[in-house]
Design a protein around this motif. Structure first.
Motif, short mmCIF file in Angstrom:
data_model
loop_
_atom_site.label_atom_id
_atom_site.label_comp_id
_atom_site.label_asym_id
_atom_site.label_seq_id
_atom_site.Cartn_x
_atom_site.Cartn_y
_atom_site.Cartn_z
N VAL B 93 0.81 -1.22 0.00
CA VAL B 93 0.00 0.00 0.00
C VAL B 93 0.85 1.28 0.00
N LYS B 94 0.49 2.18 -0.88
CA LYS B 94 1.02 3.53 -0.83
C LYS B 94 0.24 4.26 0.27
N PRO B 95 0.68 5.44 0.68
CA PRO B 95 -0.09 6.15 1.71
C PRO B 95 -1.56 6.35 1.34
N CYS B 96 -1.87 6.69 0.08
CA CYS B 96 -3.29 6.90 -0.24
C CYS B 96 -4.07 5.59 -0.16
N ASP B 97 -3.41 4.47 -0.48
CA ASP B 97 -4.09 3.16 -0.36
C ASP B 97 -4.46 2.88 1.09
N ASN B 121 6.61 3.99 1.22
CA ASN B 121 6.67 5.46 1.21
C ASN B 121 6.37 5.91 -0.21
N CYS B 122 5.87 7.13 -0.35
CA CYS B 122 5.54 7.52 -1.72
C CYS B 122 5.80 8.99 -1.97
N GLY B 123 6.66 9.23 -2.94
CA GLY B 123 6.95 10.60 -3.38
C GLY B 123 6.00 11.03 -4.48
N GLY B 124 5.22 10.09 -4.99
CA GLY B 124 4.24 10.44 -6.02
C GLY B 124 4.24 9.46 -7.17
N THR B 125 3.13 9.44 -7.90
CA THR B 125 3.02 8.60 -9.09
C THR B 125 2.77 9.47 -10.32
N VAL B 126 3.17 8.93 -11.46
CA VAL B 126 3.04 9.63 -12.74
C VAL B 126 2.03 8.84 -13.57
N ARG B 180 4.57 14.29 -11.73
CA ARG B 180 3.59 13.58 -10.91
C ARG B 180 2.18 14.11 -11.13
N ARG B 181 1.20 13.29 -10.81
CA ARG B 181 -0.19 13.71 -10.95
C ARG B 181 -0.45 14.91 -10.03
N ASP B 182 -1.42 15.72 -10.38
CA ASP B 182 -1.69 16.95 -9.62
C ASP B 182 -1.93 16.66 -8.14
N ASN B 183 -2.71 15.60 -7.85
CA ASN B 183 -3.02 15.31 -6.45
C ASN B 183 -1.76 14.88 -5.70
N CYS B 184 -0.86 14.17 -6.39
CA CYS B 184 0.39 13.73 -5.73
C CYS B 184 1.26 14.94 -5.39
N GLN B 185 1.19 15.95 -6.23
CA GLN B 185 1.98 17.15 -5.95
C GLN B 185 1.48 17.84 -4.66
N ARG B 186 0.21 17.63 -4.34
CA ARG B 186 -0.34 18.21 -3.10
C ARG B 186 -0.25 17.27 -1.91
N CYS B 187 -0.04 15.98 -2.19
CA CYS B 187 -0.16 14.94 -1.14
C CYS B 187 0.88 15.14 -0.05
N ASP B 188 0.43 15.25 1.21
CA ASP B 188 1.37 15.53 2.29
C ASP B 188 1.48 14.38 3.30
N VAL B 189 1.03 13.19 2.88
CA VAL B 189 1.27 12.00 3.72
C VAL B 189 2.21 11.10 2.92
N LYS B 190 3.45 11.11 3.28
CA LYS B 190 4.48 10.47 2.45
C LYS B 190 4.93 9.12 3.00
N ILE B 191 4.70 8.92 4.30
CA ILE B 191 5.07 7.65 4.92
C ILE B 191 3.80 7.02 5.50
N VAL B 327 -9.01 11.20 0.70
CA VAL B 327 -7.61 10.87 0.97
C VAL B 327 -6.70 11.38 -0.15
N ASP B 328 -7.24 12.22 -1.01
CA ASP B 328 -6.45 12.86 -2.07
C ASP B 328 -5.75 11.83 -2.96
N CYS B 329 -6.43 10.73 -3.26
CA CYS B 329 -5.78 9.69 -4.06
C CYS B 329 -5.79 10.02 -5.55
N GLY B 330 -6.63 11.00 -5.95
CA GLY B 330 -6.62 11.43 -7.35
C GLY B 330 -7.28 10.46 -8.32
S1 SF4 Z 1 -1.65 10.52 -3.53
FE1 SF4 Z 1 0.12 10.27 -4.90
S2 SF4 Z 1 1.85 10.85 -3.62
FE2 SF4 Z 1 0.19 10.50 -2.23
S3 SF4 Z 1 0.38 8.37 -1.67
FE3 SF4 Z 1 -1.00 8.39 -3.39
S4 SF4 Z 1 0.26 8.05 -5.19
FE4 SF4 Z 1 1.63 8.63 -3.51
#
Ligand code: SF4
Ligand SMILES: Cc1cc2nc3c(=O)[nH]c(=O)nc-3n(C[C@H](O)[C@H](O)[C@H](O)COP(=O)(O)OP(=O)(O)OC[C@H]3O[C@@H](n4cnc5c(N)ncnc54)[C@H](O)[C@@H]3O)c2cc1C
Ligand code: SF4
Ligand code: SF4
Ligand code: SF4
Lengths: 336, 379
Positions: B93-97, B121-126, B180-191, B327-330
């Motif tokens: 699971v990524k943080p959004c998962d 941990n997740c720095g973002g997805t493209v 990265r996707r727009d929501n990932c650029q805003r996502c502030d839960v990285k771990i 959860v800002d998963c986009g």
């Molecule tokens: S929203 Fe994007 S950056 Fe945040 S956990 Fe999900 S995939 Fe990763």
């Protein structure tokens, strides 16, 4: 066993990819296919419902097929007409065409009064265009081509929309909106060779000549997944010609099509209607003989989308039914 | 909470894994010991841009799921609810998962005791096609020649078959509408600290996975995998723990900055005028789970003739029902045929809600989101 498999959307000619979810080999839902170049995981409601819409069919009955063959044997070939529908794969259409040619059956390819064009605009052409002329509610009816128009607009394109409905998603993105005849829309605007004209309906076959005379990039968007493939094989018919042909038809063979909802005609006047269909619909309802066949989820084939891209799809699950190509082989054997 | 470095004792897994192959080895342990019925992970279907969820029941098949797919913005919350509610599973699971899973546990759609959650941990997805286009344009590389990609030190780095690498600053890519996707650029839960363990490369030595053990179940996983002989571990240095926390904070700061600069755009509702009312956004949302009984299906909201729907009577209903749990998963942005930036307003409202209540969707420990909770707080 949970599996996600790639396939194509069969619900219009845009050619979107879609993933299907299988649970113990049964189709239970769809899933975005984000790697697909046409739609990047985006599907409209019709697309997302396409897998669910494969309804229960009656069991295959060899006797019905034999009855159909006997009808064909006793009937007159000149009075036998075959509906050549873009719901079928390129491979099935080849088989249908050769069945018609070897027996002298009439072919009826009707595509909402649209026809095939040798050269059409690509989706990339849309995104790069400066002036786009849209006829019909493309954003709503063919959303994943509509999205390309939205992207073009974001790139600075000017959008002209002609449609009979106001306040639709398509009219709402227009820089200029009109509700006039196609003829007036084409004649009143300054459409040059660089322009793109996107249309999914016209008032008459003559409109198509007018559209063609602009020499601009054209993109007819058909309502069926493989109409482009069908029209690569045979010429489209106008509504008037289609009705005339039906008037002279005694036996009508319909391969995977809901024809009664597309052509305004008294189908009950035709003495024998044989329908080969993967699902039940209003056309199977009025048929004399219904022969269930495989759905696109159950065989390998290809569709050619409206921009001319041919994409393959594979069988995703087991089936108790025959494909249209196999059925035609049986018909050919019976007719020999 | 404790930290370890871990790596697989299986050479093939170590080779195929993104860091130390720890995640895949832990999955192997859980399957081989019969603790779970199966593992939900990703495998590259067509290529590395085509990460598709897959359910593995034989540990031999795990190898095809190893590695990190940065161009695979998937979501497992709703998949678990719909297809695995009766099974014992382990899931990557990524943080959004994990945040969506937490929200679904609160809504009694997933049972905590049935799942082992291995966080990444997740720095973002493209988005896959954006990724391919961007590699063509900015790297001058045929995307088909790329064998793996990673996000490291502010760069999106691609690796070719001959081992050579090329990186471009994510900031530069994103300035031009890629990255990265727009929501990932805003996502502030990285771990993903709600997962049993959180695994990553931040703070890790080469060939090792850095693991933060979040709870008892997480500790059991590590102990079990070690005694089964599939995992070796060592303690990370103080410096690596600090380095990791430093990067995390930088990433969070960057996201907050994007939030500040983008949230105002949510007021501009012009894009809703092209909404085709297809409900893809609702149907994909892991938090919107009551599909059949959804208020929007009631006759007083269903208005076929009114397309585009009035934003207030469509998204307005959804916003009032669940934005506090967004959860800002986009996923909603990803599936919208009209490219409407839907998550922006949902995320904005969740952050507003957080500012008033302190509730972070899928992270805060409350048993229920405050609106559902019996002791409602006055706002
Ligand atoms: S929203 Fe994007 S950056 Fe945040 S956990 Fe999900 S995939 Fe990763
Ligand atoms: C999109 C993404 C971004 C990441 N960003 C960071 C970061 O910024 N900082 C950091 O410290 N670590 C990050 N990681 C985590 C890191 O890349 C490794 O996954 C982690 O260290 C575990 O390494 P491993 O060798 O033990 O895992 P492996 O043994 O290689 O196992 C990885 C598991 O993750 C699954 N997986 C791969 N891609 C995805 C995906 N997109 N969504 C869900 N599951 C997936 C695989 O199927 C596999 O089961 C990221 C991971 C991903 C997927
Ligand atoms: S636009 Fe057409 S091809 Fe695409 S999902 Fe909708 S119906 Fe299917
Ligand atoms: S509203 Fe959108 S971003 Fe928020 S949880 Fe739902 S799908 Fe994810
Ligand atoms: S996915 Fe987009 S177009 Fe479809 S209903 Fe949601 S906002 Fe409207």
């Amino acid at each position: 066993m949970f599996e996600i498999k790639h396939t194509l959307c069969p619900s219009c000619s845009v050619g979107c990819g879609i993933n299907v979810i299988l649970d113990n080999e049964e189709i239970v839902g769809t899933f975005p296919y984000k790697r697909h170049p046409v739609n990047e995981g985006k599907n409209c409601l019709n697309g997302r419902l396409s897998a669910e819409n494969v309804t229960d069919r009656h069991p295959f009955d060899l006797k019905a097929l034999n009855d159909a063959v006997n009808k064909l044997k006793s009937g007159s070939n000149e009075k036998t007409t075959v509906i050549f529908s873009g719901n079928n794969s390129n491979e099935d259409l080849e088989a249908i065409k050769s069945l018609c040619e070897s027996n002298g059956f009439n072919i009826l390819a009707y595509a909402d009064n649209l026809k095939g064009f040798d050269s059409v605009a690509s989706y990339e052409d849309i995104e790069n265009a400066s002036n786009i002329f849209v006829i019909g509610n493309i954003l709503y009816e063919n959303p994943l081509v509509g999205r390309r128009i939205v992207r073009a607009k974001n790139n600075g394109a000017k959008i002209y929309v002609n449609d009979n409905l106001e306040n639709t998603p398509t009219s709402n993105i227009a820089d200029e909106f009109t509700s006039v005849s196609v003829k007036e829309f084409i004649e009143n605007n300054n459409i040059d060779e660089e322009s793109v004209i996107i249309f999914n309906k016209v008032d008459s076959f003559e409109d198509l000549n007018l559209i063609e005379s602009t020499n601009s990039n054209l993109l007819p968007v058909y309502s069926k997944s493989n109409t482009k493939g069908a029209l690569n094989l045979v010429e489209a018919m106008s509504k008037e010609d289609a009705i005339e042909l039906l008037n002279n038809t005694e036996i009508l063979l319909i391969f995977n099509d809901d024809t009664v909802n597309e052509i305004d005609f008294d189908f009950k006047s035709i003495s024998q209607i044989v329908v080969f269909s993967p699902s039940e619909n209003d056309t199977t309802e009025i048929a004399d003989i219904v022969i269930p066949v495989k759905s696109w989820l159950e065989y390998d084939g290809s569709f050619t989308n409206c921009e001319g891209l041919t994409q393959k799809f594979s069988s995703l699950c087991e089936s108790d039914y025959m494909s249209i190509t196999d059925i035609i082989e049986k018909i050919n054997e019976g007719l020999e | 909470m404790s930290y370890i470095l871990a790596k697989s004792k299986d050479n093939a897994i170590l080779e195929a894994g993104e860091c130390g192959g720890a995640v895949t080895s832990i999955f192997k342990y859980l399957l081989d010991a019969g603790i779970v019925d199966g593992v939900l992970a990703l495998h590259p279907e067509e290529d590395i841009y085509d990460g598709v969820p897959t359910f593995v029941t034989d540990s031999e098949d795990l190898i095809s799921t190893a590695g990190s797919y940065h161009c695979a913005p998937t979501m497992v919350g709703d998949i678990i609810t719909k297809y695995f509610s009766d099974k014992k599973i382990a899931v990557a699971v990524k943080p959004c998962d994990i945040r969506s899973i937490e929200e679904l546990i609160k809504r009694h759609k997933i049972q905590r005791e049935n799942i082992y959650t291995i966080g990444l941990n997740c720095g973002g997805t493209v988005s896959p096609m954006t990724g391919r286009k961007m590699i063509e344009l900015f790297y001058d590389i045929n995307p088909d020649d790329v064998v793996s990609e990673e996000i490291d030190k502010g760069q999106f780095i691609v690796e070719l078959a001959d081992g050579s690498e090329k990186g471009v600053k994510i900031h530069d890519l994103e300035k031009q509408g890629y990255g990265r996707r727009d929501n990932c650029q805003r996502c502030d839960v990285k771990i993903p600290r709600k997962a049993n363990i959180a695994c990553g490369n931040w703070g890790a030595e080469d060939g090792w996975t850095f693991i933060e053990i979040n709870d008892e179940k997480g500790q059991e996983l590590i102990d079990g995998a070690k005694s089964a002989g599939v995992l070796e571990t060592k303690n990370p240095s103080k410096q690596s723990v600090e380095a990791r926390s430093k990067v995390e904070n930088i990433m969070i700061k960057m996201s907050k900055k994007v939030q500040e600069s983008k949230f105002d755009d949510a007021e501009d509702m012009d894009a809703w005028k092209r909404c085709i009312g297809c409900y893809a956004c609702r149907d994909i949302c892991p938090i919107c789970w009551c599909h059949e009984n959804c208020e929007l299906n009631k006759s007083y909201f269903k208005d076929e003739l009114n397309i585009p729907p009035e934003p207030i009577s469509f998204q307005g209903v959804r916003l009032s029902h669940m934005s506090f749990s967004c959860v800002d998963c986009g996923q909603c942005d990803d599936v919208c045929p009209m490219d409407i930036p839907i998550s922006l307003i949902f995320d904005k409202l969740q952050k507003k809600y957080y500012n008033r209540t302190g509730y972070i969707a899928g992270v805060s420990d409350d048993i229920k989101p405050p609106l559902y909770s019996p002791d409602k707080i006055e706002l």
